[in-house]
Design a protein around this motif. Structure first.
Motif, PDB file in Angstrom:
ATOM      1  N   GLY A 188       0.708   3.626  -3.047  1.00  0.00           N
ATOM      2  CA  GLY A 188       0.407   5.197  -2.653  1.00  0.00           C
ATOM      3  C   GLY A 188       1.363   6.056  -3.302  1.00  0.00           C
ATOM      4  O   GLY A 188       1.299   7.145  -3.839  1.00  0.00           O
ATOM      5  N   ALA A 189       2.824   5.683  -3.378  1.00  0.00           N
ATOM      6  CA  ALA A 189       3.754   6.513  -3.916  1.00  0.00           C
ATOM      7  C   ALA A 189       3.706   6.771  -5.320  1.00  0.00           C
ATOM      8  O   ALA A 189       4.274   7.691  -5.894  1.00  0.00           O
ATOM      9  N   SER A 241       0.426   9.534   0.875  1.00  0.00           N
ATOM     10  CA  SER A 241       0.968   8.251   0.859  1.00  0.00           C
ATOM     11  C   SER A 241       1.262   7.947   2.419  1.00  0.00           C
ATOM     12  O   SER A 241       0.825   6.891   3.124  1.00  0.00           O
ATOM     13  N   ASP A 242       1.908   9.128   2.986  1.00  0.00           N
ATOM     14  CA  ASP A 242       2.292   8.829   4.502  1.00  0.00           C
ATOM     15  C   ASP A 242       1.182   8.697   5.183  1.00  0.00           C
ATOM     16  O   ASP A 242       1.140   7.967   6.186  1.00  0.00           O
ATOM     17  N   TRP A 248       0.730  -1.130  -0.031  1.00  0.00           N
ATOM     18  CA  TRP A 248      -0.110   0.122   0.004  1.00  0.00           C
ATOM     19  C   TRP A 248       0.732   1.109  -0.071  1.00  0.00           C
ATOM     20  O   TRP A 248       0.515   2.218  -0.599  1.00  0.00           O
ATOM     21  N   ARG A 249       1.943   1.286   0.576  1.00  0.00           N
ATOM     22  CA  ARG A 249       2.740   2.299   0.687  1.00  0.00           C
ATOM     23  C   ARG A 249       3.574   2.688  -0.663  1.00  0.00           C
ATOM     24  O   ARG A 249       3.540   3.748  -1.188  1.00  0.00           O
ATOM     25  N   GLU A 250       3.892   1.479  -1.317  1.00  0.00           N
ATOM     26  CA  GLU A 250       4.396   1.698  -2.572  1.00  0.00           C
ATOM     27  C   GLU A 250       3.529   1.976  -3.757  1.00  0.00           C
ATOM     28  O   GLU A 250       3.715   2.772  -4.646  1.00  0.00           O
ATOM     29  N   HIS A 308      -0.442   5.276   4.954  1.00  0.00           N
ATOM     30  CA  HIS A 308       0.478   4.203   5.745  1.00  0.00           C
ATOM     31  C   HIS A 308       0.221   4.472   7.118  1.00  0.00           C
ATOM     32  O   HIS A 308       0.210   3.121   7.824  1.00  0.00           O
ATOM     33  N   ALA A 353      -0.097   8.833  -5.858  1.00  0.00           N
ATOM     34  CA  ALA A 353      -0.481  10.082  -5.085  1.00  0.00           C
ATOM     35  C   ALA A 353       0.740  10.707  -4.604  1.00  0.00           C
ATOM     36  O   ALA A 353       1.892  10.289  -4.925  1.00  0.00           O
ATOM     37  N   ASN A 354       0.720  11.907  -4.071  1.00  0.00           N
ATOM     38  CA  ASN A 354       1.720  12.449  -3.498  1.00  0.00           C
ATOM     39  C   ASN A 354       2.516  12.027  -2.107  1.00  0.00           C
ATOM     40  O   ASN A 354       1.497  11.257  -1.303  1.00  0.00           O
ATOM     41  N   ARG A 355       3.388  12.322  -1.607  1.00  0.00           N
ATOM     42  CA  ARG A 355       3.910  11.542  -0.421  1.00  0.00           C
ATOM     43  C   ARG A 355       3.182  11.864   0.808  1.00  0.00           C
ATOM     44  O   ARG A 355       3.102  11.164   1.679  1.00  0.00           O
TER      45      ARG A 355
END
Length: 225
Positions: free
Chosen positions: A149-150, A158-159, A145-147, A162, A153-155
């Motif tokens: 999101g990267a 994504s953060d 999901w983190r990767e 996460h 979408a923007n960080r």
């Protein structure tokens, strides 16, 4: 010879290492909800000074994983079933918003090369979910999901997702470990989702996310019963 900033760098690295180790303990259920501990106890456990431990615990508190009590130290946060429902709703709304934004911008396809490692995470996560192996699944799920999101979408988004994902697992793990039918409630459509994203099929991606949301709500209802 170390430079003048080496001490702060070392402390910062230690702080992150301690935070990561404790987060893993909470995710695995080895530090259960409601568990209380002090800075001194954690410092002695890891054989380090109190300062990086305190900083790590404050970081985890800011992420919603710990509660801080001025007189009693720290306690693993207890999420409720309703908290879980709201996490699922928030996750679904944010991801749907990402999809809608991509559609408005005409950016419904991602770089296939960038998606290759995400596809590998999807395969591993799906395999672990089908086997009901939470110890393996959690790590691959968080990375997937983190990767994902990267690349879509923007960080900042994504953060945020996460952090929400970590909180969701903290709530879910104890219930899933105690459930003989846990495998029936684990998300397995990782590969379908990343394939839809790579193909630019936002309709399919939206269907996967909505089905996941419905599954999450059904599981929450089961926990209430």
């Amino acid at each position: 010879m170390p430079g003048p900033g080496s001490t702060s760098v070392t402390r910062s690295t230690l702080r992150q290492q301690i935070a990561d180790a404790l987060r893993d303990e909470v995710l695995a259920g080895r530090l259960p909800s409601g568990q209380e501990f002090t800075v001194k106890q954690i410092a002695e456990q890891y054989g380090v000074s109190a300062t990086p431990v305190r900083e790590a615990l404050v970081d985890l508190s800011a992420q919603g994983l710990l509660d801080s009590d001025q007189h009693r130290g720290f306690r693993v946060h207890q999420f409720s079933v309703n908290d879980y429902r709201e996490m699922a709703e928030t996750r679904s709304l944010v991801i749907d918003g990402i999809i809608q934004h991509a559609e408005r911008q005409g950016r419904t396809r991602v770089n296939a090369k960038a998606a290759v490692p995400v596809r590998r995470r999807a395969e591993e996560a799906a395999r672990a979910a089908r086997c009901g192996d939470l110890d393996i699944l959690i790590g691959y799920d968080l990375r997937f999901w983190r990767e994902l999101g990267a690349i879509v979408a923007n960080r900042y988004i994504s953060d945020f997702l996460h952090q929400l994902r970590v909180q969701t697992w903290v709530f879910s793990v104890p219930h899933l470990r105690a459930d003989p039918e846990a495998r029936d409630w684990l998300f397995t459509a990782y590969e379908t989702l990343i394939d839809a994203v790579v193909a630019g099929d936002m309709g399919e991606a939206r269907e996967v996310i909505f089905a996941y949301y419905e599954q999450s709500l059904a599981w929450a209802d089961r926990l209430d019963r």
